[in-house]
Write an enzyme that holds these catalytic residues in place. Structure first.
Site, PDB file in Angstrom:
ATOM      1  N   GLY A  25     -19.890 -52.984  32.576  1.00 29.96           N
ATOM      2  CA  GLY A  25     -20.246 -53.440  33.549  1.00 29.96           C
ATOM      3  C   GLY A  25     -21.854 -54.220  33.385  1.00 29.96           C
ATOM      4  O   GLY A  25     -21.982 -54.891  32.491  1.00 29.96           O
ATOM      5  N   GLN A  49     -29.883 -57.212  35.569  1.00 25.85           N
ATOM      6  CA  GLN A  49     -29.191 -57.702  33.925  1.00 25.85           C
ATOM      7  C   GLN A  49     -29.143 -59.459  34.669  1.00 25.85           C
ATOM      8  O   GLN A  49     -28.971 -60.450  33.549  1.00 25.85           O
ATOM      9  CB  GLN A  49     -28.369 -57.050  33.394  1.00 25.85           C
ATOM     10  CG  GLN A  49     -28.183 -56.361  33.207  1.00 25.85           C
ATOM     11  CD  GLN A  49     -27.366 -55.415  31.970  1.00 25.85           C
ATOM     12  OE1 GLN A  49     -26.438 -54.712  33.288  1.00 25.85           O
ATOM     13  NE2 GLN A  49     -27.548 -55.174  31.449  1.00 25.85           N
ATOM     14  N   CYS A 108     -25.608 -52.571  25.464  1.00 24.06           N
ATOM     15  CA  CYS A 108     -25.783 -53.427  26.796  1.00 24.06           C
ATOM     16  C   CYS A 108     -26.251 -54.917  26.634  1.00 24.06           C
ATOM     17  O   CYS A 108     -25.846 -55.563  25.554  1.00 24.06           O
ATOM     18  CB  CYS A 108     -27.095 -52.400  26.440  1.00 24.06           C
ATOM     19  SG  CYS A 108     -28.079 -53.373  28.050  1.00 24.06           S
ATOM     20  N   LEU A 109     -25.319 -55.310  27.448  1.00 23.98           N
ATOM     21  CA  LEU A 109     -25.567 -56.739  27.320  1.00 23.98           C
ATOM     22  C   LEU A 109     -26.425 -56.908  27.129  1.00 23.98           C
ATOM     23  O   LEU A 109     -26.792 -58.692  27.043  1.00 23.98           O
ATOM     24  CB  LEU A 109     -24.677 -57.242  29.138  1.00 23.98           C
ATOM     25  CG  LEU A 109     -23.644 -57.112  28.432  1.00 23.98           C
ATOM     26  CD1 LEU A 109     -22.473 -57.594  30.121  1.00 23.98           C
ATOM     27  CD2 LEU A 109     -22.635 -57.634  27.675  1.00 23.98           C
ATOM     28  N   HIS A 152     -25.018 -45.832  33.453  1.00 27.86           N
ATOM     29  CA  HIS A 152     -25.771 -47.010  32.431  1.00 27.86           C
ATOM     30  C   HIS A 152     -26.077 -48.178  33.575  1.00 27.86           C
ATOM     31  O   HIS A 152     -26.976 -48.173  32.914  1.00 27.86           O
ATOM     32  CB  HIS A 152     -25.263 -46.968  30.868  1.00 27.86           C
ATOM     33  CG  HIS A 152     -25.087 -48.707  30.522  1.00 27.86           C
ATOM     34  ND1 HIS A 152     -25.858 -48.290  29.170  1.00 27.86           N
ATOM     35  CD2 HIS A 152     -25.400 -49.501  30.625  1.00 27.86           C
ATOM     36  CE1 HIS A 152     -26.238 -49.601  28.504  1.00 27.86           C
ATOM     37  NE2 HIS A 152     -26.051 -50.070  29.925  1.00 27.86           N
ATOM     38  N   GLU A 153     -25.352 -48.416  33.993  1.00 27.77           N
ATOM     39  CA  GLU A 153     -25.578 -49.025  35.530  1.00 27.77           C
ATOM     40  C   GLU A 153     -26.258 -49.545  36.339  1.00 27.77           C
ATOM     41  O   GLU A 153     -27.662 -49.961  36.809  1.00 27.77           O
ATOM     42  CB  GLU A 153     -23.698 -49.917  36.154  1.00 27.77           C
ATOM     43  CG  GLU A 153     -23.344 -50.484  34.835  1.00 27.77           C
ATOM     44  CD  GLU A 153     -23.974 -51.522  33.751  1.00 27.77           C
ATOM     45  OE1 GLU A 153     -24.480 -52.289  34.637  1.00 27.77           O
ATOM     46  OE2 GLU A 153     -23.468 -51.381  32.740  1.00 27.77           O
ATOM     47  N   HIS A 171     -29.835 -48.923  34.947  1.00 34.39           N
ATOM     48  CA  HIS A 171     -30.673 -49.988  35.212  1.00 34.39           C
ATOM     49  C   HIS A 171     -31.094 -50.769  36.643  1.00 34.39           C
ATOM     50  O   HIS A 171     -31.896 -50.805  37.048  1.00 34.39           O
ATOM     51  CB  HIS A 171     -29.245 -51.287  34.549  1.00 34.39           C
ATOM     52  CG  HIS A 171     -29.553 -51.733  33.390  1.00 34.39           C
ATOM     53  ND1 HIS A 171     -30.418 -52.177  32.814  1.00 34.39           N
ATOM     54  CD2 HIS A 171     -28.308 -51.472  32.700  1.00 34.39           C
ATOM     55  CE1 HIS A 171     -29.889 -52.605  31.595  1.00 34.39           C
ATOM     56  NE2 HIS A 171     -28.668 -51.778  31.561  1.00 34.39           N
TER      57      HIS A 171
END
Length: 162
Positions: free
Chosen positions: A46, A51, A90-91, A132-133, A136
C-alpha cells in the site's frame, strides 16, 4: 511511469491531513500509475500520496495474487467491525515493525480515478492495509498505534508462519 522517492519519517507531510482531490484528470491517472510503480519497487502492499510528498487524499493497496489494485480517492471509513492485533510495517519507517490493533472489517466509500463513487468492504489483512493507508491521509502514523515493537527478525519469523 516513474518510481518516486518515498518520504521517510520525520517529515511534516506525514502528520498533516491531506486535502481532498477535486480534479479527476490525466494528471491524477499518471500519479496513481507512478504510485503503483513506486509501491512495487519498494516491495510494499500500500502507498498513500503523502508518502511521496503529495498532500492529497489518494491511496492504493495491492494484495497481489491476481487481485485488482484498489485505488481510493477521497476515501471515508463508513463502518468497522471486530478487532485483531497484527504486526505492521510502513514504507516511511524502513525496518520498523510493531503490533497494532485494528478493526477486522472495514467498509469504505471512495472515488475511483474517474471520480465515480464506489463502496468497498474488506476483512482481515486487506482491511488492515486499507485502514493503514487511510490513516496516512488523515495524518495518523502507525507508530501512534503500536502496542509492542517487534524486531525485523521476529517480523520475518512471523511472516514465514503465515
Amino acid at each position: 511511469m516513474t518510481v518516486l522517492k518515498i518520504v521517510e519519517h520525520p517529515n511534516d507531510i506525514l502528520t498533516t491531513p491531506a486535502a481532498d482531490v477535486t480534479e479527476f484528470n490525466e494528471e491524477l491517472g499518471k500519479l496513481l500509475d507512478d504510485m503503483y510503480e513506486t509501491m512495487v519497487a519498494a516491495d510494499g502492499i500500500g502507498l498513500a500520496a503523502p508518502q511521496i510528498g503529495v498532500s492529497k487524499r489518494i491511496a492504493i493497496v495491492d494484495m497481489g495474487e491476481g487481485q485488482e489494485v484498489i485505488e481510493m480517492i477521497n476515501p471515508q471509513v463508513v463502518a468497522i467491525g471486530g478487532k485483531e492485533v497484527e504486526v505492521e510495517g510502513c514504507l516511511s519507517f524502513p525496518g520498523l515493525y510493531g503490533e497494532v490493533e485494528r478493526p477486522y472489517y472495514v467498509k469504505v466509500e471512495a472515488e475511483d480515478r474517474d471520480g465515480n463513487l464506489y463502496e468497498l468492504e474488506a476483512e482481515d489483512y486487506e482491511a488492515r492495509a486499507i485502514q493503514h493507508e487511510i490513516d496516512h491521509l488523515n495524518g495518523i502514523l502507525f507508530t501512534s498505534k503500536i502496542i509492542r515493537y517487534v524486531s525485523p527478525e521476529e517480523f520475518m519469523e512471523e511472516g514465514e508462519e503465515q
